[in-house]
Design a protein around this motif. Structure first.
Motif, PDB file in Angstrom:
ATOM      1  N   UNK A 135     -68.971 -16.591 -66.033  1.00  0.00           N
ATOM      2  CA  UNK A 135     -70.401 -16.398 -65.790  1.00  0.00           C
ATOM      3  C   UNK A 135     -71.034 -17.670 -65.237  1.00  0.00           C
ATOM      4  N   UNK A 136     -70.689 -18.808 -65.825  1.00  0.00           N
ATOM      5  CA  UNK A 136     -71.219 -20.092 -65.345  1.00  0.00           C
ATOM      6  C   UNK A 136     -70.746 -20.347 -63.921  1.00  0.00           C
ATOM      7  N   UNK A 137     -69.462 -20.100 -63.681  1.00  0.00           N
ATOM      8  CA  UNK A 137     -68.898 -20.300 -62.349  1.00  0.00           C
ATOM      9  C   UNK A 137     -69.594 -19.413 -61.324  1.00  0.00           C
ATOM     10  N   UNK A 138     -69.826 -18.170 -61.686  1.00  0.00           N
ATOM     11  CA  UNK A 138     -70.518 -17.244 -60.788  1.00  0.00           C
ATOM     12  C   UNK A 138     -71.912 -17.768 -60.460  1.00  0.00           C
ATOM     13  N   UNK A 139     -72.608 -18.276 -61.464  1.00  0.00           N
ATOM     14  CA  UNK A 139     -73.945 -18.831 -61.241  1.00  0.00           C
ATOM     15  C   UNK A 139     -73.929 -20.002 -60.280  1.00  0.00           C
ATOM     16  N   UNK A 140     -72.956 -20.891 -60.457  1.00  0.00           N
ATOM     17  CA  UNK A 140     -72.838 -22.038 -59.543  1.00  0.00           C
ATOM     18  C   UNK A 140     -72.555 -21.537 -58.130  1.00  0.00           C
ATOM     19  N   UNK A 141     -71.657 -20.578 -58.017  1.00  0.00           N
ATOM     20  CA  UNK A 141     -71.289 -20.038 -56.708  1.00  0.00           C
ATOM     21  C   UNK A 141     -72.494 -19.393 -56.025  1.00  0.00           C
ATOM     22  N   UNK A 142     -73.281 -18.643 -56.779  1.00  0.00           N
ATOM     23  CA  UNK A 142     -74.451 -17.968 -56.223  1.00  0.00           C
ATOM     24  C   UNK A 142     -75.529 -18.948 -55.770  1.00  0.00           C
ATOM     25  N   UNK A 143     -75.646 -20.061 -56.472  1.00  0.00           N
ATOM     26  CA  UNK A 143     -76.698 -21.035 -56.170  1.00  0.00           C
ATOM     27  C   UNK A 143     -76.315 -22.023 -55.069  1.00  0.00           C
ATOM     28  N   UNK A 144     -75.051 -22.069 -54.719  1.00  0.00           N
ATOM     29  CA  UNK A 144     -74.563 -23.091 -53.797  1.00  0.00           C
ATOM     30  C   UNK A 144     -74.240 -22.471 -52.439  1.00  0.00           C
TER      31      UNK A 144
END
Length: 129
Positions: free
Chosen positions: A59-68
């Protein structure tokens, strides 16, 4: 690596407080004596715990990916991976290792259950352990 203490000093979120509690419980686990009757259950609970941690890492990784922006996740021509890309890579790697650990704990629980069954049969004289 960002310090949990620093992050919690600014604004302790439920996620940070939960991670701190999890770390504290993990330290306590090293001091426990696990009785033979508890082994299967402990392995099963470990499997559930690492599965939840792996899911949270994803979930954290997905958030970073979505924001970057995509360019922020790719290595530069000189081979340097930006911090966002490093975080995604490391978290994905950790999630994969946790999934392996989960499977290992599940298999260990099954093995312990089978050992208990065989020991029970041997104690009853109905089989060999």
């Amino acid at each position: 690596m960002t310090s949990i203490t620093h992050a919690s000093a600014v604004a302790p979120s439920v996620a940070v407080m939960t991670a701190e509690e999890l770390a504290a419980f993990a330290k306590r686990l090293t001091t426990l004596t696990i009785e033979p009757a508890e082994r299967r259950l402990v392995f099963s609970l470990f499997a559930e715990a690492v599965e939840a941690i792996a899911s949270t890492a994803n979930t954290i990784t997905y958030g970073i990916t979505e924001e970057t922006p995509v360019c922020g996740l790719l290595a530069s021509p000189d081979g340097v991976l930006p911090l966002e890309g490093q975080a995604v890579f490391e978290a994905s790697d950790a999630a994969g290792l946790l999934a392996q650990a989960r499977d290992g704990f599940r298999e260990a629980a099954q093995a312990v259950e089978e050992l208990d069954r065989l020991a029970s049969l041997a104690a009853q004289g109905g089989g060999r352990a």
